[in-house]
Design a protein around this motif. Structure first.
Motif, PDB file in Angstrom:
ATOM      1  N   GLN A 156       0.985  -1.165  -0.193  1.00  0.00           N
ATOM      2  CA  GLN A 156       0.051   0.346   0.415  1.00  0.00           C
ATOM      3  C   GLN A 156       1.182   0.853   0.212  1.00  0.00           C
ATOM      4  O   GLN A 156       0.771   1.772  -0.786  1.00  0.00           O
ATOM      5  CB  GLN A 156      -1.188   0.344   1.436  1.00  0.00           C
ATOM      6  CG  GLN A 156      -2.085  -1.214   1.266  1.00  0.00           C
ATOM      7  CD  GLN A 156      -3.024  -0.368   0.418  1.00  0.00           C
ATOM      8  OE1 GLN A 156      -3.570   1.099   0.353  1.00  0.00           O
ATOM      9  NE2 GLN A 156      -3.980  -1.162  -0.652  1.00  0.00           N
ATOM     10  N   LEU A 159       2.841   1.489  -3.212  1.00  0.00           N
ATOM     11  CA  LEU A 159       1.732   2.090  -4.656  1.00  0.00           C
ATOM     12  C   LEU A 159       1.663   3.683  -4.434  1.00  0.00           C
ATOM     13  O   LEU A 159       1.084   4.718  -5.059  1.00  0.00           O
ATOM     14  CB  LEU A 159       0.311   1.229  -4.797  1.00  0.00           C
ATOM     15  CG  LEU A 159       0.634   0.159  -4.789  1.00  0.00           C
ATOM     16  CD1 LEU A 159      -0.734  -0.603  -4.288  1.00  0.00           C
ATOM     17  CD2 LEU A 159       0.725  -0.383  -6.303  1.00  0.00           C
ATOM     18  N   ARG A 160       1.091   4.222  -3.292  1.00  0.00           N
ATOM     19  CA  ARG A 160       0.494   5.514  -2.409  1.00  0.00           C
ATOM     20  C   ARG A 160       2.116   6.002  -3.112  1.00  0.00           C
ATOM     21  O   ARG A 160       2.136   7.432  -3.602  1.00  0.00           O
ATOM     22  CB  ARG A 160       1.175   5.793  -0.955  1.00  0.00           C
ATOM     23  CG  ARG A 160      -0.791   5.339  -0.701  1.00  0.00           C
ATOM     24  CD  ARG A 160      -1.035   4.598   0.880  1.00  0.00           C
ATOM     25  NE  ARG A 160      -2.465   3.886   0.847  1.00  0.00           N
ATOM     26  CZ  ARG A 160      -3.131   4.716   1.514  1.00  0.00           C
ATOM     27  NH1 ARG A 160      -2.947   6.250   1.574  1.00  0.00           N
ATOM     28  NH2 ARG A 160      -4.054   3.935   1.626  1.00  0.00           N
ATOM     29  N   LEU A 290      -5.338  -5.331  -6.326  1.00  0.00           N
ATOM     30  CA  LEU A 290      -4.337  -3.490  -6.131  1.00  0.00           C
ATOM     31  C   LEU A 290      -3.253  -4.282  -6.970  1.00  0.00           C
ATOM     32  O   LEU A 290      -2.193  -3.161  -7.865  1.00  0.00           O
ATOM     33  CB  LEU A 290      -3.978  -2.446  -5.657  1.00  0.00           C
ATOM     34  CG  LEU A 290      -5.211  -2.372  -4.798  1.00  0.00           C
ATOM     35  CD1 LEU A 290      -5.453  -1.151  -4.076  1.00  0.00           C
ATOM     36  CD2 LEU A 290      -6.068  -0.873  -6.250  1.00  0.00           C
TER      37      LEU A 290
ATOM     38  N   GLN B 155     -10.498   2.579  -8.317  1.00  0.00           N
ATOM     39  CA  GLN B 155      -9.938   1.496  -7.784  1.00  0.00           C
ATOM     40  C   GLN B 155      -9.734  -0.011  -9.415  1.00  0.00           C
ATOM     41  O   GLN B 155      -8.778   0.033  -9.465  1.00  0.00           O
ATOM     42  CB  GLN B 155     -11.170   0.829  -7.309  1.00  0.00           C
ATOM     43  CG  GLN B 155     -10.662   0.958  -5.978  1.00  0.00           C
ATOM     44  CD  GLN B 155      -9.302   1.015  -5.079  1.00  0.00           C
ATOM     45  OE1 GLN B 155      -9.334  -0.577  -4.918  1.00  0.00           O
ATOM     46  NE2 GLN B 155      -9.319   1.030  -3.825  1.00  0.00           N
ATOM     47  N   LEU B 158      -6.772   1.418 -11.347  1.00  0.00           N
ATOM     48  CA  LEU B 158      -5.608   0.402 -10.959  1.00  0.00           C
ATOM     49  C   LEU B 158      -4.723  -1.324 -10.544  1.00  0.00           C
ATOM     50  O   LEU B 158      -4.271  -1.677 -11.288  1.00  0.00           O
ATOM     51  CB  LEU B 158      -5.313   1.485  -9.279  1.00  0.00           C
ATOM     52  CG  LEU B 158      -5.098   2.939  -8.616  1.00  0.00           C
ATOM     53  CD1 LEU B 158      -5.554   3.152  -7.905  1.00  0.00           C
ATOM     54  CD2 LEU B 158      -3.735   2.935  -9.227  1.00  0.00           C
ATOM     55  N   GLN B 159      -6.013  -1.431 -10.570  1.00  0.00           N
ATOM     56  CA  GLN B 159      -6.029  -3.183 -10.586  1.00  0.00           C
ATOM     57  C   GLN B 159      -5.635  -3.839 -12.036  1.00  0.00           C
ATOM     58  O   GLN B 159      -4.935  -4.527 -12.343  1.00  0.00           O
ATOM     59  CB  GLN B 159      -7.605  -3.252 -10.279  1.00  0.00           C
ATOM     60  CG  GLN B 159      -7.740  -3.736  -8.786  1.00  0.00           C
ATOM     61  CD  GLN B 159      -9.376  -4.249  -8.101  1.00  0.00           C
ATOM     62  OE1 GLN B 159      -9.963  -4.793  -9.004  1.00  0.00           O
ATOM     63  NE2 GLN B 159      -9.470  -4.374  -7.128  1.00  0.00           N
ATOM     64  N   ALA B 162      -2.302  -2.263 -13.545  1.00  0.00           N
ATOM     65  CA  ALA B 162      -0.958  -3.955 -12.991  1.00  0.00           C
ATOM     66  C   ALA B 162      -1.316  -5.292 -13.228  1.00  0.00           C
ATOM     67  O   ALA B 162      -0.127  -5.522 -13.650  1.00  0.00           O
ATOM     68  CB  ALA B 162      -2.024  -3.881 -11.240  1.00  0.00           C
ATOM     69  N   GLY B 279      -5.734   8.289  -1.328  1.00  0.00           N
ATOM     70  CA  GLY B 279      -3.692   7.492  -1.323  1.00  0.00           C
ATOM     71  C   GLY B 279      -3.422   6.817  -1.677  1.00  0.00           C
ATOM     72  O   GLY B 279      -1.980   7.425  -2.359  1.00  0.00           O
ATOM     73  N   LEU B 280      -4.203   6.080  -2.711  1.00  0.00           N
ATOM     74  CA  LEU B 280      -3.241   5.191  -4.224  1.00  0.00           C
ATOM     75  C   LEU B 280      -2.983   6.018  -4.953  1.00  0.00           C
ATOM     76  O   LEU B 280      -2.191   5.857  -5.403  1.00  0.00           O
ATOM     77  CB  LEU B 280      -4.109   4.324  -3.839  1.00  0.00           C
ATOM     78  CG  LEU B 280      -4.539   3.133  -3.258  1.00  0.00           C
ATOM     79  CD1 LEU B 280      -5.759   2.110  -3.608  1.00  0.00           C
ATOM     80  CD2 LEU B 280      -3.117   2.098  -3.003  1.00  0.00           C
ATOM     81  N   LEU B 281      -3.804   7.067  -4.808  1.00  0.00           N
ATOM     82  CA  LEU B 281      -3.868   8.315  -5.825  1.00  0.00           C
ATOM     83  C   LEU B 281      -2.755   9.701  -5.812  1.00  0.00           C
ATOM     84  O   LEU B 281      -2.148  10.497  -6.382  1.00  0.00           O
ATOM     85  CB  LEU B 281      -4.659   8.437  -7.026  1.00  0.00           C
ATOM     86  CG  LEU B 281      -6.116   8.101  -7.034  1.00  0.00           C
ATOM     87  CD1 LEU B 281      -7.161   8.814  -7.717  1.00  0.00           C
ATOM     88  CD2 LEU B 281      -5.160   7.235  -8.404  1.00  0.00           C
ATOM     89  N   GLY B 282      -2.023   9.198  -4.547  1.00  0.00           N
ATOM     90  CA  GLY B 282      -0.906  10.405  -4.041  1.00  0.00           C
ATOM     91  C   GLY B 282      -1.282  11.609  -3.911  1.00  0.00           C
ATOM     92  O   GLY B 282      -0.728  12.419  -3.452  1.00  0.00           O
TER      93      GLY B 282
END
Lengths: 301, 291
Positions: A156, A159-160, A290, B155, B158-159, B162, B279-282
């Protein structure tokens, strides 16, 4: 000159994969640069993990003759900003692509954020949560749930940080890479701009790297196999899990599923209840998705 | 020849972003190719969203003369099925072509059907409040319902990126606007060069399917009166044309800031997975809330 950071957990196969890519002379492996003592203020590495000698040369009993990781580099990299110190290391590797196998996303963040001109990219190197939890239980004595939580947090966070930094990233699932080399190499070629060609030998004197899984060096030309075996058993006694099968796995381009299974100890050693316990840790299943994992497929394989 | 798929939600700024990048002649914008009728079987687009005519040429009243999106291409693509994507890509000469469909499920089908495509992805992110505000206004949904779609799309993006094993870059639209040099540096790491704005934004030079009409304002050769009559958001073109937009200027064109209250902000964030996805997108959501 591009620098590609391998990011992920320990035991993700980064040493063996780097070694395999570095058989193409356009790609150099640098190893786990965050272990160098000059970077300790930024890497936060514990003293026990600091290493300044080239592991490849050490295994070929040529430590004193390493043309890269030597006193001259140590002196140059001990002065200036983090960007200047890192650049001193990067300059020692002439290939257009250099792989930093530190696997540490916070280290990558520090280096990239302080080096605005760096052509940086990341390979998120993923390993199944069961494999990691099993390895970390053997090595650190964590129970499987704690290991799975550590796996989740590492990916996690990775990725962040990759998204935050604005660098291109590619996810490589180690197991999928082994089982379908053509697809794996096609994916890598999209990031590298070319398909790696293994035209250079895996040999002492050709490669230089800090740290790395000892098992990833098995079969390298010029390595003193007896000394390697001794090191592996020493590491094992010290509680550091090392898997000599890593080199075997990546050296076989057409590894069949049944052969892969033979090298995956966790498959034979975890019970159904333990598989389940790992998946019950919050966020593990979602993190697997993910990373592009089809966990059901891997469970039933 | 690389194809870069822009992924994200509606209202994420993809049209203006692609228009800006295509000012470099090494980059072409193809628009939302998943709207083309030959691909409807795979894209699942609703009939009212299907379009075979070039929006840029149409805005100048020249859609019948478009050298790219014309009956010849549609016939070729129809015959080839999903393989017709290669026919579309061949119509664009630049080494990089941007597919602005934003649809990760479309990208998956195209990439899996075309092994030689050399694909990459830009996940173009927009703050969840911005999307929820736009979507609730456009579709009449409440904010919580709207933001669920935001979570699902990102989501999914991202999935799928990947899973496919393609290089992916996250661009946060707001950060790109506020810090263009950092944004261009990020793009250069994916493209291999820093985009140079040496080609005019003009009818006849660009051809694209679909896209936000507001992003075409100011393009040389279009009928501005006709475009403005469609109630477009003129902020889109303004945001990207300003090379050094300050925070307070950005706030002026972000209507959601003035129209959502504290309870609305909280409602959006209370939807499970929204803050984690951001958060996963920064995103640093606290910074954006405090700005």
């Amino acid at each position: 000159m591009r620098t590609i950071f391998l990011v992920g957990t320990a035991y993700s196969g980064s040493t063996a994969l780097s070694r395999e890519f570095a058989r193409d002379p356009r790609i150099d492996m640098m190893g786990e640069i965050d272990r160098l003592s000059v970077f300790q203020p930024w890497s936060g590495r514990e003293d026990a993990h600091i290493e300044n000698r080239c592991r490849v040369c050490f295994m070929g009993e040529q430590t004193d003759a390493c043309p890269v990781f030597n006193g001259e580099l140590a002196a140059e990299a001990s002065q200036g900003s983090l960007a200047e110190r890192y650049a001193a290391v990067r300059r020692r590797f002439p290939a257009q692509i250099a792989l930093d196998g530190s696997k540490n996303p916070n280290w990558m963040r520090s280096v990239v954020a302080e080096s605005p001109g760096m052509q940086a990219a990341a390979i998120v190197l993923a390993r199944l949560p069961w494999a990691f939890a099993h390895s970390v239980r053997d090595a650190d004595g964590l129970d499987l749930s704690q290991g799975a939580a550590r796996w989740r947090d590492a990916y996690q966070s990775t990725l962040r940080i990759v998204a935050d930094l604005g660098i291109p990233s590619l996810v490589i699932r180690y197991e999928d890479f082994l089982m379908n080399r053509a697809d794996g190499e096609a994916a890598v070629s999209r990031l590298f701009g070319f398909r790696p060609q293994p035209t250079r030998p895996a040999a002492v004197g050709v490669h230089h790297a800090i740290g790395g899984n000892l098992g990833g060096f098995v079969g390298m030309r010029g390595v003193d196999e007896r000394a390697l075996e001794k090191s592996i058993s020493g590491e094992a006694r010290a509680g550091n899990y090392e898997n000599p099968n890593d080199a075997f796995k990546v050296q076989n381009p057409a590894l069949r599923t049944d052969e892969l299974v033979l090298t995956e100890r966790w498959r034979g050693e975890l019970t159904v209840a333990e598989f389940s316990a790992i998946l019950h840790v919050p966020g593990v299943w979602e993190t697997g998705r993910l990373l592009g994992y089809d966990l059901l497929y891997h469970l039933t394989r | 020849m690389r194809t870069v798929f822009i992924l994200g939600t509606a209202f994420c700024g993809s049209t203006a972003f692609a228009r800006e990048l295509a000012r470099d002649p090494r980059i072409d914008t193809m628009g939302e190719t998943d709207r083309l009728s030959p691909f409807r079987t795979w894209s699942g687009q609703a009939p009212e969203r299907v379009s075979d005519s070039c929006r840029i040429c149409a805005m100048a009243g020249r859609e019948r003369d478009c050298p790219v999106f014309n009956p010849s291409l549609i016939a070729e693509a129809t015959e080839a099925g999903l393989g017709g994507y290669a026919a579309v890509r061949r119509r664009f000469a630049a080494p990089i072509a941007l597919d602005g469909s934003k649809n990760p499920w479309w990208m998956r089908q195209v990439v899996l059907s075309a092994p030689g495509l050399d694909p990459a992805a830009i996940i173009l992110a927009r703050l969840p409040w911005a999307y929820a505000h736009s979507d609730s206004q456009a579709g009449g949904y409440d904010l919580a319902t709207a933001v669920v779609a935001w979570r699902e799309v990102y989501q999914g993006a991202l999935q799928i990126a990947a899973d496919l094993g393609i290089p992916t870059l996250v661009i946060r639209y707001e950060d790109f606007i506020l810090n263009r040099s950092a944004g261009n540096a990020a793009v250069s790491r994916l493209f291999g060069f820093t985009p140079e704005a040496t080609r005019p934004v003009a009818v006849g030079l660009h051809h694209a399917i679909g896209g936000n009409l507001g992003a075409f304002l100011g393009m040389s050769g279009i009928d501005e009166t006709a475009v403005r009559a469609t109630q477009v958001d003129p902020g889109e073109a303004f945001k990207l044309q300003a090379q050094h937009l300050r925070s307070e200027e950005l706030a002026l064109v972000e209507r959601w800031r003035g129209e959502l209250d504290a309870a609305d902000f909280a409602q959006v964030l209370s939807v499970p997975g929204v803050s984690e996805t951001a958060g996963l997108l920064g995103y640093d959501l606290v910074r954006h809330l405090a700005r």
